[in-house]
Design an enzyme around this catalytic site. Structure first.
Site, mmCIF file in Angstrom:
data_model
loop_
_atom_site.group_PDB
_atom_site.id
_atom_site.type_symbol
_atom_site.label_atom_id
_atom_site.label_comp_id
_atom_site.label_asym_id
_atom_site.label_seq_id
_atom_site.Cartn_x
_atom_site.Cartn_y
_atom_site.Cartn_z
ATOM 1 N N GLY A 147 68.543 26.597 114.491
ATOM 2 C CA GLY A 147 67.433 27.338 113.901
ATOM 3 C C GLY A 147 67.602 28.853 113.927
ATOM 4 O O GLY A 147 66.785 29.584 113.380
ATOM 5 N N HIS A 154 63.824 15.161 111.911
ATOM 6 C CA HIS A 154 65.115 15.502 112.525
ATOM 7 C C HIS A 154 65.593 14.244 113.242
ATOM 8 O O HIS A 154 65.007 13.831 114.246
ATOM 9 C CB HIS A 154 64.925 16.655 113.514
ATOM 10 C CG HIS A 154 66.137 16.970 114.336
ATOM 11 N ND1 HIS A 154 66.619 18.236 114.480
ATOM 12 C CD2 HIS A 154 66.961 16.183 115.054
ATOM 13 C CE1 HIS A 154 67.687 18.206 115.261
ATOM 14 N NE2 HIS A 154 67.915 16.962 115.625
ATOM 15 N N HIS A 174 61.920 25.453 117.452
ATOM 16 C CA HIS A 174 63.242 24.894 117.701
ATOM 17 C C HIS A 174 63.455 24.435 119.138
ATOM 18 O O HIS A 174 64.573 24.169 119.552
ATOM 19 C CB HIS A 174 64.343 25.865 117.245
ATOM 20 C CG HIS A 174 64.168 26.273 115.805
ATOM 21 N ND1 HIS A 174 64.257 25.369 114.777
ATOM 22 C CD2 HIS A 174 63.858 27.456 115.232
ATOM 23 C CE1 HIS A 174 64.014 25.995 113.635
ATOM 24 N NE2 HIS A 174 63.769 27.258 113.878
ATOM 25 N N LYS A 227 62.667 21.308 121.460
ATOM 26 C CA LYS A 227 62.183 19.927 121.397
ATOM 27 C C LYS A 227 61.222 19.659 122.551
ATOM 28 O O LYS A 227 61.467 20.106 123.671
ATOM 29 C CB LYS A 227 63.370 18.957 121.480
ATOM 30 C CG LYS A 227 64.317 19.088 120.291
ATOM 31 C CD LYS A 227 65.613 18.314 120.486
ATOM 32 C CE LYS A 227 66.558 18.585 119.320
ATOM 33 N NZ LYS A 227 67.919 18.077 119.587
ATOM 34 N N ASN A 258 76.713 18.502 117.340
ATOM 35 C CA ASN A 258 76.752 19.034 118.701
ATOM 36 C C ASN A 258 77.856 18.328 119.471
ATOM 37 O O ASN A 258 77.904 17.103 119.511
ATOM 38 C CB ASN A 258 75.414 18.831 119.385
ATOM 39 C CG ASN A 258 74.293 19.511 118.621
ATOM 40 O OD1 ASN A 258 74.459 20.640 118.143
ATOM 41 N ND2 ASN A 258 73.181 18.844 118.454
ATOM 42 N N ARG A 307 78.517 18.140 122.663
ATOM 43 C CA ARG A 307 78.188 18.088 124.097
ATOM 44 C C ARG A 307 77.239 16.924 124.352
ATOM 45 O O ARG A 307 76.721 16.314 123.433
ATOM 46 C CB ARG A 307 77.457 19.375 124.490
ATOM 47 C CG ARG A 307 76.169 19.528 123.674
ATOM 48 C CD ARG A 307 75.206 20.561 124.202
ATOM 49 N NE ARG A 307 73.901 20.427 123.565
ATOM 50 C CZ ARG A 307 73.579 20.907 122.389
ATOM 51 N NH1 ARG A 307 74.456 21.586 121.669
ATOM 52 N NH2 ARG A 307 72.362 20.714 121.884
ATOM 53 N N VAL A 325 70.288 17.122 126.026
ATOM 54 C CA VAL A 325 69.148 16.980 126.940
ATOM 55 C C VAL A 325 68.518 15.596 126.790
ATOM 56 O O VAL A 325 68.179 14.940 127.777
ATOM 57 C CB VAL A 325 68.090 18.071 126.651
ATOM 58 C CG1 VAL A 325 66.867 17.878 127.541
ATOM 59 C CG2 VAL A 325 68.668 19.465 126.805
HETATM 60 C C1 MV4 Z 1 66.856 22.899 107.425
HETATM 61 C C2 MV4 Z 1 65.477 22.693 107.153
HETATM 62 C C3 MV4 Z 1 65.127 22.385 105.868
HETATM 63 N N1 MV4 Z 1 66.062 22.312 104.895
HETATM 64 N N2 MV4 Z 1 67.758 22.791 106.432
HETATM 65 C C4 MV4 Z 1 66.366 24.226 111.966
HETATM 66 C C5 MV4 Z 1 67.274 24.006 113.104
HETATM 67 C C6 MV4 Z 1 68.611 23.790 112.509
HETATM 68 N N3 MV4 Z 1 69.323 22.838 113.302
HETATM 69 C C7 MV4 Z 1 68.345 23.331 111.133
HETATM 70 N N4 MV4 Z 1 66.983 23.596 110.870
HETATM 71 C C8 MV4 Z 1 66.435 23.304 109.671
HETATM 72 N N5 MV4 Z 1 67.301 23.176 108.641
HETATM 73 C C9 MV4 Z 1 67.350 22.508 105.200
HETATM 74 N N6 MV4 Z 1 68.260 22.429 104.224
HETATM 75 C C10 MV4 Z 1 64.582 22.790 108.215
HETATM 76 C C11 MV4 Z 1 65.055 23.110 109.486
HETATM 77 C C12 MV4 Z 1 64.040 23.170 110.501
HETATM 78 C C13 MV4 Z 1 64.023 22.216 111.538
HETATM 79 C C14 MV4 Z 1 64.982 21.233 111.652
HETATM 80 C C15 MV4 Z 1 64.957 20.314 112.667
HETATM 81 C C16 MV4 Z 1 63.924 20.352 113.580
HETATM 82 C C17 MV4 Z 1 62.958 21.329 113.495
HETATM 83 C C18 MV4 Z 1 62.983 22.263 112.477
HETATM 84 C C19 MV4 Z 1 61.996 23.224 112.391
HETATM 85 C C20 MV4 Z 1 62.050 24.155 111.390
HETATM 86 C C21 MV4 Z 1 63.085 24.126 110.445
#
Ligand code: MV4
Length: 446
Positions: A165, A208, A235, A237, A289, A291, A294
């Protein structure tokens, strides 16, 4: 087999690794900062070495001190846990250059997955589904505009060196693109020393979902199903589940088959987690990831596997000794991350714990380094306990978590226990119909 493992971490994960070692007849070396001299991970380890002052950069991130500790204690391997040096490719390389075993993937694979563009490139070649976006780094603003027109707004600009994030900017229209492009590049340069950015279509209401895998050094790759980690705030959890309330067994098996075939081709080794966004019945890979995570206990409970034991066996060169057909998914598991934070403002709340009482009973697991009288230091992550439950069904797991949360006592500091009790009692959470945005709204409405 390995005889002595240095655990380059602290808190509950250092204990988690120690426990696996203990059961395998492997001796452990704890490392600690001066702030952690009386920490539980130090008390339980067979030996311990102080590696520096409280600040992580001077202790738990101090590569020279950690390698020296391994040398003087005669450790033959290092387990990095999560966070700190766990995804530092240069650390993995130095560990091996010193004749020690790094309990994790190769430095090359850590490096590859740390570059989010390289990771997506690798997955594209392995036919893992991706979010539509730029084929690689954006070379110019003109290219950004062309791709955005093609994949349609809203779009996201992400930093190649980001992840989790950090360094993400949304552009909802062509008017917003120029600023998103400039800000993303400037911030990426400042934060990571690398201004490479890429573009993805912005998914507006995904879940997610991440897939746990293990790979040995003999070409065997197995997956352990998915975890749903949609319940996040900024971001971080808060609650994770295995399996996802949104997936069918057929969807899990199809994704797992595709991913394990790909990682076999890549020659990946040890534990790994592939992160996906899941929306409208489609998976899209975003990051990998390299690793232990958690939230690994929810997978352990559902699959009946000790992931740390497996990591150690793999690092010692052993074969997995089982195949995908031997991995069975039993019941449902939920983890609540209990942090030393105000449950409304999320302000850190370090300090002395007067009374700690862990819940127990059938299907209840607590991974924590807490004890009554322990002072939570202000220098590190605020996680103080992971409360994990396992039950035959999701409704039974929720009931069990509610019961365990009511038994648990952490007195003297503020914790997120009251928030977890509210989440578990919520009808929408109970329905399982939530996205990555649900928790922020739940917290905001109080
Ligand atoms: C995104 C998304 C929406 N569309 N990618 C945030 C953490 C990073 N690992 C990727 N993230 C995101 N990528 C696209 N193309 C929304 C997020 C995101 C998010 C993702 C997973 C869990 C929580 C989140 C909270 C806000 C945004």
């Amino acid at each position: 087999m390995l005889k002595k493992i240095l655990i380059a971490n602290r808190g509950e994960i250092a204990l988690r690794v120690h426990r696996a070692c203990q059961e395998m007849g492997i001796r452990t070396v704890a490392v600690h900062s001066t702030a952690d001299a009386s920490a539980m991970h130090v008390r339980l380890a067979d030996e311990s070495v102080c590696i520096g002052p409280p600040l992580a950069r001077d202790s738990y991130l101090n590569v020279a001190a950690i390698l020296s500790a391994a040398a003087i204690t005669g450790a033959d391997a290092i387990h990095p846990g999560y966070g700190f040096l766990s995804e530092n490719a240069r650390f993995a390389e130095m560990v091996e250059a010193h004749g020690l075993t790094f309990i994790g993937p190769t430095a090359d694979h850590i490096h590859m997955m740390g570059d989010k563009i390289a990771a997506k490139d690798a997955m594209r070649k392995l036919n893992v589904p991706l979010v539509p976006g730029s084929p690689g780094a954006l070379e110019s603003f003109e290219e950004a505009r062309e791709i955005a027109e093609r994949i349609k707004y809203p779009v996201l600009i992400k930093a190649a060196a980001g992840g989790g994030g950090r360094g993400m900017k949304v552009a909802r229209s062509a008017e917003e693109l120029e600023e998103a492009w400039q800000v993303a590049r400037t911030e990426a340069k400042a934060a990571f020393g690398n201004d490479a950015v890429y573009m993805e279509k912005y998914l507006d209401r995904p879940r997610h979902i991440e897939l746990q895998i293990l790979a040995d050094t003999h070409g065997n790759v197995v997956h352990f199903g998915e975890r749903d980690c949609s319940l996040q705030r900024r971001h971080q959890k808060l609650v994770e589940e295995a399996g996802s309330p949104a997936l069918t067994a057929a969807e899990r098996n199809a994704l797992g088959a595709q991913v394990t075939a790909g990682l076999r081709q890549l020659g990946y080794r040890n534990a790994g987690t592939l992160e996906f966004l899941y929306q409208d019945g489609q998976f899209a890979f975003i990051e990998m990831n390299t690793r232990l995570q958690v939230e690994h206990p929810v997978t352990e409970m559902v699959c009946g596997v000790d992931l740390v034991r497996e990591q150690i066996r793999i690092a010692a060169g052993e074969k997995l000794g089982y195949g995908q057909e031997d991995v069975q998914f039993n019941g449902h598991a939920i983890e609540c991350r209990v942090t030393a934070e105000d449950p409304e403002s999320f302000a850190p709340s370090p300090g002395r714990v007067n009374t700690y009482h862990a819940p127990g009973g059938l299907g209840v697991r607590v991974d924590s380094a807490l004890y009554s009288g322990y002072a939570v230091p202000p220098h590190y992550d605020s996680l103080v306990a992971k409360l994990i439950v396992h039950a035959p069904s999701r409704p039974q797991a929720i009931a069990r978590m509610q019961r365990a949360l009511d038994e648990m006592v952490v007195d003297g500091i503020k914790t997120t226990l009251p928030l977890h009790r509210r989440i578990m009692a919520d009808a929408e959470f109970q329905s399982g119909d939530y996205t990555i945005h649900w928790l922020e709204r739940f917290v905001a409405r109080g």
